[in-house]
Write an enzyme that holds these catalytic residues in place. Structure first.
Site, mmCIF file in Angstrom:
data_model
loop_
_atom_site.group_PDB
_atom_site.id
_atom_site.type_symbol
_atom_site.label_atom_id
_atom_site.label_comp_id
_atom_site.label_asym_id
_atom_site.label_seq_id
_atom_site.Cartn_x
_atom_site.Cartn_y
_atom_site.Cartn_z
ATOM 1 N N TYR A 125 -35.759 -1.893 9.250
ATOM 2 C CA TYR A 125 -36.031 -1.682 10.672
ATOM 3 C C TYR A 125 -36.897 -0.441 10.917
ATOM 4 O O TYR A 125 -37.087 -0.023 12.047
ATOM 5 C CB TYR A 125 -34.730 -1.566 11.473
ATOM 6 N N LYS A 173 -26.035 -5.301 -1.364
ATOM 7 C CA LYS A 173 -26.482 -6.352 -2.277
ATOM 8 C C LYS A 173 -27.117 -5.649 -3.476
ATOM 9 O O LYS A 173 -28.300 -5.841 -3.809
ATOM 10 C CB LYS A 173 -27.480 -7.273 -1.532
ATOM 11 N N ASP A 206 -23.040 -11.185 1.073
ATOM 12 C CA ASP A 206 -22.762 -12.622 1.240
ATOM 13 C C ASP A 206 -21.257 -12.882 1.195
ATOM 14 O O ASP A 206 -20.707 -13.647 1.999
ATOM 15 C CB ASP A 206 -23.519 -13.466 0.201
ATOM 16 N N ASP A 230 -26.235 -5.032 11.396
ATOM 17 C CA ASP A 230 -26.679 -5.718 12.620
ATOM 18 C C ASP A 230 -26.192 -7.164 12.600
ATOM 19 O O ASP A 230 -25.601 -7.669 13.555
ATOM 20 C CB ASP A 230 -28.218 -5.645 12.675
ATOM 21 N N ASP A 234 -22.622 -9.016 14.693
ATOM 22 C CA ASP A 234 -22.725 -10.154 15.629
ATOM 23 C C ASP A 234 -21.764 -11.262 15.204
ATOM 24 O O ASP A 234 -21.093 -11.880 16.034
ATOM 25 C CB ASP A 234 -24.158 -10.719 15.629
HETATM 26 P P1 ATP Z 1 -31.067 -9.867 20.332
HETATM 27 O O1 ATP Z 1 -31.858 -10.440 19.213
HETATM 28 O O2 ATP Z 1 -31.901 -9.162 21.353
HETATM 29 O O3 ATP Z 1 -29.854 -9.106 19.918
HETATM 30 P P2 ATP Z 1 -29.901 -12.461 20.561
HETATM 31 O O4 ATP Z 1 -30.973 -13.419 20.277
HETATM 32 O O5 ATP Z 1 -28.871 -12.132 19.520
HETATM 33 O O6 ATP Z 1 -30.528 -11.107 21.148
HETATM 34 P P3 ATP Z 1 -28.213 -12.351 22.771
HETATM 35 O O7 ATP Z 1 -28.991 -11.995 23.980
HETATM 36 O O8 ATP Z 1 -27.459 -11.261 22.123
HETATM 37 O O9 ATP Z 1 -29.185 -13.039 21.780
HETATM 38 O O10 ATP Z 1 -27.259 -13.550 23.095
HETATM 39 C C1 ATP Z 1 -26.709 -14.426 22.104
HETATM 40 C C2 ATP Z 1 -25.732 -15.357 22.782
HETATM 41 O O11 ATP Z 1 -24.609 -14.625 23.232
HETATM 42 C C3 ATP Z 1 -26.323 -16.051 23.997
HETATM 43 O O12 ATP Z 1 -25.888 -17.387 24.075
HETATM 44 C C4 ATP Z 1 -25.790 -15.262 25.150
HETATM 45 O O13 ATP Z 1 -25.641 -15.994 26.322
HETATM 46 C C5 ATP Z 1 -24.428 -14.778 24.635
HETATM 47 N N1 ATP Z 1 -24.075 -13.470 25.228
HETATM 48 C C6 ATP Z 1 -24.630 -12.295 24.950
HETATM 49 N N2 ATP Z 1 -24.069 -11.320 25.695
HETATM 50 C C7 ATP Z 1 -23.135 -11.892 26.465
HETATM 51 C C8 ATP Z 1 -22.218 -11.415 27.459
HETATM 52 N N3 ATP Z 1 -22.126 -10.124 27.815
HETATM 53 N N4 ATP Z 1 -21.400 -12.314 28.041
HETATM 54 C C9 ATP Z 1 -21.443 -13.607 27.702
HETATM 55 N N5 ATP Z 1 -22.280 -14.121 26.775
HETATM 56 C C10 ATP Z 1 -23.128 -13.277 26.163
#
Ligand code: ATP
Length: 340
Positions: A125, A173, A206, A230, A234
């Site tokens: 990054y 890794k 992994d 990151d 998620d």
């Molecule tokens: P980035 O790459 O910018 O982190 P991303 O592509 O991971 O973004 P997000 O915007 O984080 O996408 O959203 C991923 C999914 O999680 C989407 O379907 C979104 O609607 C859901 N989401 C994210 N934040 C929330 C929230 N606060 N409440 C409900 N749903 C959410």
């Protein structure tokens, strides 16, 4: 009364909705705990880029520089020009992402309670990407001794301070990236020697991604380089009810910025259904940080009160659809404020 200037960056997509919801809670906090938060708007992101041709304008940067902390909503396509830059400008080398299963939230196991301590300023990054000729692209992975040492220390200190399993898992890794992750792994193991009270283990990335799904309650503190942290955080957020449950802190030695871990969720922007907990708990982390940095017990108590109010609200029907209710982002925030 203690006064703090907070740089407030609403961001894009659901960012402004979450910011408004968080301000509803912080208004009650200020009265109840006799804290004055002077909110100074520092606009940045896609909308600002469209209007001014720059995603992070100099005046916003100046506002952040003169504040005690920054509270930020998610930014869209220009995230690399905003958050990645801010992390580097302010040397916010540690990204702290706690992920906890709260009662009544749709978690896969009630015992999940982990925190990612992720290096935040280097790795792939760093933005060092190149093109060679027409067909070859390159991205440099930068891993430095200094940042491995800082992030490993932060992980062990976090494990020591928190009321958890007193365990650090370093994720890497190193069997493939022998030099970069080799150094990261070696430094984590060396740091572990200085913390005999903390159990230490390491895991390939992994394997960790699988183990997170299989037995998430095994983890306490996960120490990672930038990109793995990151991605895995998620994944782990989904185990506790989704990204809307996941707050975050970007911490340096002198400054800190607080923001949800997710992006600006364009798919639900303007629908008023975003879960505001991610940003409300980010504000809680900010109060914790202010409390520790300025030895301010009012801030520490306020931080605890926010978490208690969130837990109370999760047990009610005043929750957004993601959590099984019919509340909007705004009415859920009002319920949290009322619980305070
Ligand atoms: P980035 O790459 O910018 O982190 P991303 O592509 O991971 O973004 P997000 O915007 O984080 O996408 O959203 C991923 C999914 O999680 C989407 O379907 C979104 O609607 C859901 N989401 C994210 N934040 C929330 C929230 N606060 N409440 C409900 N749903 C959410």
């Amino acid at each position: 009364m203690t006064k703090y200037t907070i740089a407030l960056m609403p961001g894009d997509g659901i960012g402004p909705e979450l910011t408004q919801a968080t301000l509803t809670v912080l208004t009650v906090i200020q009265t109840k705990f006799d804290i004055k938060l002077n909110m100074a708007t520092a606009d940045a992101g896609d909308m600002v880029f469209e209007q001014q041709g720059i995603a992070l304008p100099a005046d916003s940067l100046q506002t952040i520089k003169t504040s005690h902390a920054c509270l930020k909503g998610p930014v869209g396509e220009t995230a690399a020009d905003v958050i990645i830059k801010l992390r580097q400008i302010f040397d916010l080398y540690a990204n702290i992402r706690p992920l906890k299963a709260y009662p009544h939230a749709p978690a896969t196991s009630p015992n999940i309670d982990m925190v990612f301590v992720r290096e935040n300023t280097e790795d792939v990054y760093k933005g060092l990407e190149f093109t060679i000729g027409n067909d070859t692209t390159l991205c440099l992975r930068v891993i430095t001794r200094k940042n491995c040492e800082r992030i490993a220390k932060k992980a062990f200190e976090t494990a020591r301070l928190r009321n958890g399993k007193k365990k650090v898992t370093a994720i890497h890794k190193a069997n493939v990236m022998r030099i970069t992750d080799g150094m990261f792994k070696k430094i984590c193991a060396e740091t572990a020697q200085k913390y005999p009270d903390i159990q230490y283990t390491d895991m390939y990335v992994d394997s960790a991604s699988m183990h997170l799904i299989r037995k998430p309650e095994d983890f306490d503190v996960l120490c990672t380089c930038n990109m793995f942290g990151d991605i895995l955080s998620d994944e782990a957020a989904q185990l506790i009810g989704g990204l809307g449950m996941a707050p975050g802190a970007n911490v340096g030695d002198d400054f800190a910025l607080f923001e949800p871990i997710h992006g600006c969720a364009p798919d639900i922007a303007g629908k008023h259904i975003a879960n505001p907990i991610s940003m409300i708990l980010s504000a809680k982390m900010m109060l914790d940080w202010l409390g520790e940095r300025y030895n301010d017990t009012q801030c520490l108590q306020a931080a605890n009160a926010i978490e208690t109010a969130v837990v109370k609200t999760l047990a009610s029907d005043q929750v957004v659809p993601d959590l099984g209710g019919k509340a909007t982002t705004k009415t859920m925030a009002e319920a949290i404020a009322y619980a305070l």
